[in-house]
Design a protein around this motif. Structure first.
Motif, PDB file in Angstrom:
ATOM      1  N   GLU A 297       0.807  -1.225   0.000  1.00 16.37           N
ATOM      2  CA  GLU A 297       0.000   0.000   0.000  1.00 16.37           C
ATOM      3  C   GLU A 297       0.842   1.278   0.000  1.00 16.37           C
ATOM      4  O   GLU A 297       0.321   2.371   0.157  1.00 16.37           O
ATOM      5  CB  GLU A 297      -0.977  -0.024   1.189  1.00 16.37           C
ATOM      6  N   ASP A 298       2.136   1.113  -0.195  1.00 18.59           N
ATOM      7  CA  ASP A 298       2.996   2.303  -0.219  1.00 18.59           C
ATOM      8  C   ASP A 298       2.953   2.938  -1.615  1.00 18.59           C
ATOM      9  O   ASP A 298       3.723   2.583  -2.502  1.00 18.59           O
ATOM     10  CB  ASP A 298       4.435   1.907   0.147  1.00 18.59           C
ATOM     11  N   ILE A 299       2.033   3.865  -1.795  1.00 19.79           N
ATOM     12  CA  ILE A 299       1.869   4.485  -3.115  1.00 19.79           C
ATOM     13  C   ILE A 299       2.326   5.946  -3.092  1.00 19.79           C
ATOM     14  O   ILE A 299       2.322   6.621  -4.108  1.00 19.79           O
ATOM     15  CB  ILE A 299       0.399   4.423  -3.578  1.00 19.79           C
ATOM     16  N   ALA A 300       2.737   6.407  -1.893  1.00 22.24           N
ATOM     17  CA  ALA A 300       3.061   7.840  -1.775  1.00 22.24           C
ATOM     18  C   ALA A 300       4.258   8.215  -2.651  1.00 22.24           C
ATOM     19  O   ALA A 300       4.278   9.299  -3.236  1.00 22.24           O
ATOM     20  CB  ALA A 300       3.342   8.186  -0.317  1.00 22.24           C
ATOM     21  N   SER A 301       5.239   7.319  -2.778  1.00 22.33           N
ATOM     22  CA  SER A 301       6.421   7.707  -3.568  1.00 22.33           C
ATOM     23  C   SER A 301       6.031   7.966  -5.026  1.00 22.33           C
ATOM     24  O   SER A 301       6.679   8.745  -5.720  1.00 22.33           O
ATOM     25  CB  SER A 301       7.519   6.649  -3.474  1.00 22.33           C
ATOM     26  N   ASP A 302       4.966   7.316  -5.507  1.00 24.66           N
ATOM     27  CA  ASP A 302       4.489   7.591  -6.866  1.00 24.66           C
ATOM     28  C   ASP A 302       3.609   8.828  -6.908  1.00 24.66           C
ATOM     29  O   ASP A 302       3.675   9.619  -7.838  1.00 24.66           O
ATOM     30  CB  ASP A 302       3.637   6.410  -7.373  1.00 24.66           C
ATOM     31  N   LEU A 303       2.745   8.973  -5.900  1.00 27.96           N
ATOM     32  CA  LEU A 303       1.704  10.008  -6.000  1.00 27.96           C
ATOM     33  C   LEU A 303       2.127  11.383  -5.467  1.00 27.96           C
ATOM     34  O   LEU A 303       1.664  12.402  -5.982  1.00 27.96           O
ATOM     35  CB  LEU A 303       0.428   9.539  -5.277  1.00 27.96           C
ATOM     36  N   VAL A 304       2.980  11.413  -4.438  1.00 28.50           N
ATOM     37  CA  VAL A 304       3.343  12.727  -3.864  1.00 28.50           C
ATOM     38  C   VAL A 304       3.990  13.641  -4.932  1.00 28.50           C
ATOM     39  O   VAL A 304       3.595  14.811  -5.056  1.00 28.50           O
ATOM     40  CB  VAL A 304       4.214  12.570  -2.600  1.00 28.50           C
ATOM     41  N   PRO A 305       4.940  13.126  -5.754  1.00 25.99           N
ATOM     42  CA  PRO A 305       5.478  14.021  -6.798  1.00 25.99           C
ATOM     43  C   PRO A 305       4.392  14.512  -7.757  1.00 25.99           C
ATOM     44  O   PRO A 305       4.448  15.657  -8.215  1.00 25.99           O
ATOM     45  CB  PRO A 305       6.494  13.138  -7.543  1.00 25.99           C
ATOM     46  N   LEU A 306       3.399  13.660  -8.027  1.00 30.32           N
ATOM     47  CA  LEU A 306       2.317  14.105  -8.929  1.00 30.32           C
ATOM     48  C   LEU A 306       1.504  15.223  -8.295  1.00 30.32           C
ATOM     49  O   LEU A 306       1.057  16.151  -8.973  1.00 30.32           O
ATOM     50  CB  LEU A 306       1.372  12.947  -9.264  1.00 30.32           C
ATOM     51  N   ALA A 307       1.282  15.119  -6.974  1.00 37.83           N
ATOM     52  CA  ALA A 307       0.521  16.168  -6.282  1.00 37.83           C
ATOM     53  C   ALA A 307       1.302  17.489  -6.346  1.00 37.83           C
ATOM     54  O   ALA A 307       0.726  18.552  -6.599  1.00 37.83           O
ATOM     55  CB  ALA A 307       0.260  15.754  -4.835  1.00 37.83           C
ATOM     56  N   TRP A 308       2.626  17.398  -6.136  1.00 33.71           N
ATOM     57  CA  TRP A 308       3.437  18.628  -6.239  1.00 33.71           C
ATOM     58  C   TRP A 308       3.388  19.189  -7.664  1.00 33.71           C
ATOM     59  O   TRP A 308       3.300  20.402  -7.862  1.00 33.71           O
ATOM     60  CB  TRP A 308       4.895  18.355  -5.837  1.00 33.71           C
ATOM     61  N   ASN A 309       3.454  18.294  -8.660  1.00 36.62           N
ATOM     62  CA  ASN A 309       3.380  18.768 -10.057  1.00 36.62           C
ATOM     63  C   ASN A 309       2.069  19.505 -10.302  1.00 36.62           C
ATOM     64  O   ASN A 309       2.049  20.535 -10.976  1.00 36.62           O
ATOM     65  CB  ASN A 309       3.427  17.589 -11.049  1.00 36.62           C
ATOM     66  N   ALA A 310       0.974  18.955  -9.742  1.00 35.04           N
ATOM     67  CA  ALA A 310      -0.335  19.600  -9.954  1.00 35.04           C
ATOM     68  C   ALA A 310      -0.334  21.000  -9.333  1.00 35.04           C
ATOM     69  O   ALA A 310      -0.846  21.952  -9.920  1.00 35.04           O
ATOM     70  CB  ALA A 310      -1.446  18.735  -9.365  1.00 35.04           C
ATOM     71  N   ILE A 311       0.288  21.134  -8.154  1.00 32.05           N
ATOM     72  CA  ILE A 311       0.367  22.473  -7.538  1.00 32.05           C
ATOM     73  C   ILE A 311       1.202  23.390  -8.437  1.00 32.05           C
ATOM     74  O   ILE A 311       0.812  24.524  -8.731  1.00 32.05           O
ATOM     75  CB  ILE A 311       0.993  22.397  -6.125  1.00 32.05           C
ATOM     76  N   GLY A 312       2.328  22.848  -8.926  1.00 29.93           N
ATOM     77  CA  GLY A 312       3.206  23.635  -9.814  1.00 29.93           C
ATOM     78  C   GLY A 312       2.457  24.093 -11.053  1.00 29.93           C
ATOM     79  O   GLY A 312       2.701  25.180 -11.577  1.00 29.93           O
ATOM     80  N   ALA A 313       1.534  23.261 -11.519  1.00 27.36           N
ATOM     81  CA  ALA A 313       0.775  23.607 -12.732  1.00 27.36           C
ATOM     82  C   ALA A 313      -0.451  24.457 -12.396  1.00 27.36           C
ATOM     83  O   ALA A 313      -1.270  24.753 -13.264  1.00 27.36           O
ATOM     84  CB  ALA A 313       0.346  22.326 -13.444  1.00 27.36           C
ATOM     85  N   GLY A 314      -0.601  24.836 -11.135  1.00 24.78           N
ATOM     86  CA  GLY A 314      -1.715  25.716 -10.743  1.00 24.78           C
ATOM     87  C   GLY A 314      -3.029  24.968 -10.568  1.00 24.78           C
ATOM     88  O   GLY A 314      -4.091  25.583 -10.480  1.00 24.78           O
ATOM     89  N   ASP A 315      -2.988  23.618 -10.520  1.00 25.38           N
ATOM     90  CA  ASP A 315      -4.230  22.855 -10.394  1.00 25.38           C
ATOM     91  C   ASP A 315      -4.359  22.294  -8.969  1.00 25.38           C
ATOM     92  O   ASP A 315      -4.124  21.114  -8.713  1.00 25.38           O
ATOM     93  CB  ASP A 315      -4.242  21.719 -11.435  1.00 25.38           C
ATOM     94  N   ALA A 316      -4.754  23.187  -8.030  1.00 26.10           N
ATOM     95  CA  ALA A 316      -4.821  22.785  -6.615  1.00 26.10           C
ATOM     96  C   ALA A 316      -5.896  21.727  -6.397  1.00 26.10           C
ATOM     97  O   ALA A 316      -5.739  20.845  -5.545  1.00 26.10           O
ATOM     98  CB  ALA A 316      -5.084  24.010  -5.751  1.00 26.10           C
ATOM     99  N   THR A 317      -6.971  21.788  -7.170  1.00 28.92           N
ATOM    100  CA  THR A 317      -8.050  20.807  -6.987  1.00 28.92           C
ATOM    101  C   THR A 317      -7.525  19.400  -7.266  1.00 28.92           C
ATOM    102  O   THR A 317      -7.770  18.454  -6.511  1.00 28.92           O
ATOM    103  CB  THR A 317      -9.232  21.136  -7.935  1.00 28.92           C
ATOM    104  N   ARG A 318      -6.767  19.285  -8.360  1.00 28.31           N
ATOM    105  CA  ARG A 318      -6.215  17.966  -8.707  1.00 28.31           C
ATOM    106  C   ARG A 318      -5.191  17.524  -7.656  1.00 28.31           C
ATOM    107  O   ARG A 318      -5.132  16.357  -7.263  1.00 28.31           O
ATOM    108  CB  ARG A 318      -5.565  18.046 -10.095  1.00 28.31           C
ATOM    109  N   ALA A 319      -4.400  18.480  -7.151  1.00 28.79           N
ATOM    110  CA  ALA A 319      -3.400  18.140  -6.116  1.00 28.79           C
ATOM    111  C   ALA A 319      -4.104  17.552  -4.893  1.00 28.79           C
ATOM    112  O   ALA A 319      -3.624  16.584  -4.293  1.00 28.79           O
ATOM    113  CB  ALA A 319      -2.589  19.379  -5.744  1.00 28.79           C
TER     114      ALA A 319
END
Ligand code: SAM
Length: 453
Positions: A297-319
């Motif tokens: 169930e350790d999925i954070a290493s895959d998903l946390v960078p994606l959440a940061w990317n979404a913030i970087g792209a200005g998409d806080a809802t997706r983050a």
């Protein structure tokens, strides 16, 4: 060879010709991460299927078990040829001590131990230290490519990029040792999503191995067309592929069921997670086929960078959506709380943001990140004494060369521009370690704060 000439594992059924292979006694001295059937398969592969037109390559040879099996088969075949074995040869006790009694410091060179253990096959093995993220194969066509190093999306992409051009369509066997392992879910996804490109030729009775051929060049027209990452797939595709694997590869059934839980956590709705979890809980499989929850169930290493990317792209809802997925996991994911808190704050849900970041601080009491994120959230709402206190603590905890130094100084600059913020901000800025202030960008920020005070 044309597509139709490639033998396929599903059309061959579970008749595994290597089941009668007798491994040499000398192999017993080697620590291994391979099952008995995987070892027999590798010996059979080079003994019975190696023709001699290309190289035999072992990616991620560790202490030599896979290299020794491939070398043993080559010797039995009587044909010329050596195994080209690649590894970082850097010791990582966190997973290597599970399967070996060797005790080395983190990062220690274990090539001498590899050479000692593989001495009986030394004429047949050529070992090379290499980082597979970087190494570009220039040794001509590869006949057998054993891959036991596709441990991340990035490393898998690098291997396909750097060794892919040497793969001969319809001839090269690409042996994915991690194929059935839930944590390397991308392997069944990348082959299963492109049945026009990949054909399975063998898989082992136990362990994780599945072997594939490509129907055309990986990097030509109709090839893979770029890198894979967590966003290359979705829940519908992943479930379809994994259900199909359960059907056509019964030896891996319980592992694919566990992989489906991972796919549900990564891509699915809450109901998909519950359904997949129930299926895993209902599994009646041997203990060694059960992946511990903290790995499965350790999925954070895959998903946390994606959440940061979404913030970087200005998409806080997706983050928020992505970070919340990490929190459904039964494996703690404190680093998901960072992008979650910041994204909530961007959506002006300040109270929730602060509460998530306080949770992060509780879970990571020794880390500076929650302090910085909290300071970010507080200072975004106006002048804040609390934010300055948090940044002061963060600066005391951060090493002088930390990549977060610039982030802290950007926040100090923000506070310096707020009414009454310049002087106290300068005081905190001046408490930074001299090495941090040596960075020209940070120095520039310090000068601007000074100019305001
Ligand atoms: C699971 S172990 C391999 C086990 C081995 N094939 C056997 O039969 O026992 C994975 C290996 O991949 C290597 N590895 C991980 N990342 C690598 C990289 N970037 N470059 C080269 N090797 C790497 C590790 O050092 C480790 O030895």
């Amino acid at each position: 060879m044309t597509d139709t000439n490639i033998p396929s594992a599903s059309s061959r059924g579970p008749n595994r010709e290597w089941s009668a292979v007798l491994p040499p006694e000398s192999l017993g001295a080697l620590p291994r991460m391979l099952s008995g059937d995987e070892q027999r398969y590798l010996i059979w592969l080079t003994e019975s299927r190696y023709e001699g037109w290309g190289a035999v390559v072992d990616l991620g040879c560790w202490l030599g078990s896979s290299s020794a099996c491939l070398a043993e088969g080559l010797a039995r075949s009587g044909k010329q040829g050596r195994v080209h074995s690649f590894d970082l040869f850097r010791w990582d006790p966190s997973y290597m001590e599970r399967d070996s009694s060797l005790r080395l410091a983190y990062g220690a060179d274990f090539m001498p131990e590899f050479l000692r253990l593989t001495l009986p096959w030394k004429e047949r093995i050529q070992a090379q230290q290499a980082d597979l993220f970087e190494f570009q194969w220039r040794g001509g066509p590869i006949e057998i490519l054993f891959v036991d190093a596709a441990k991340t999306w990035g490393l898998t992409n690098a291997i396909l990029r750097n060794f892919g051009p040497a793969i001969d369509p319809g001839r090269t066997r690409v042996v994915f040792q991690d194929f059935r392992y839930p944590q390397t879910m991308w392997l069944p996804l990348l082959t299963g999503s492109r049945p026009d490109l990949w054909t399975e030729v063998e898989n082992t009775a136990d362990g994780y191995t599945s072997t594939w051929m490509v129907n055309r060049s990986l990097h030509g027209p109709g090839g893979i067309g770029g890198d894979y990452g967590p966003e290359s797939f979705d829940f519908v595709t992943a479930s379809r592929i994994l259900e199909e694997r359960e059907r056509i590869d019964p030896a891996g059934r319980s592992l694919y069921t566990q992989t489906r839980l991972r796919a549900a956590l990564m891509y699915g709705e809450d109901a998909d997670v519950s359904a997949a979890r129930s299926m895993v809980e209902a599994l009646n499989c041997p203990e060694h086929e059960r992946t511990p929850t903290w790995i499965l169930e350790d999925i954070a290493s895959d998903l946390v960078p994606l959440a940061w990317n979404a913030i970087g792209a200005g998409d806080a809802t997706r983050a928020v959506v992505i970070a919340m997925r990490c929190l459904r996991s039964r494996c703690p994911a404190p680093f998901a709380l960072g992008p979650l808190g910041l994204a909530l704050s961007r959506l002006r849900r300040h109270e929730e943001a602060e509460s998530r970041l306080l949770q992060m601080r509780e879970q990571l009491p020794d880390r500076p990140e929650p302090l910085i994120y909290l300071a970010d959230v507080k200072s975004a709402q106006g002048p804040s004494h609390d934010a300055l206190k948090l940044l002061e603590q963060a600066l005391a905890a951060l090493p002088g060369d930390s990549g977060n130094g610039d982030y802290v100084f950007a926040l100090l600059e923000r506070i310096a521009s707020q009414p009454g913020g310049a002087r106290p901000s300068l005081q905190v800025a001046e408490s930074a370690k001299p090495e941090m202030l040596a960075d020209p960008k940070i120095r520039g920020r310090l000068e601007r704060i000074r100019a305001r005070s």
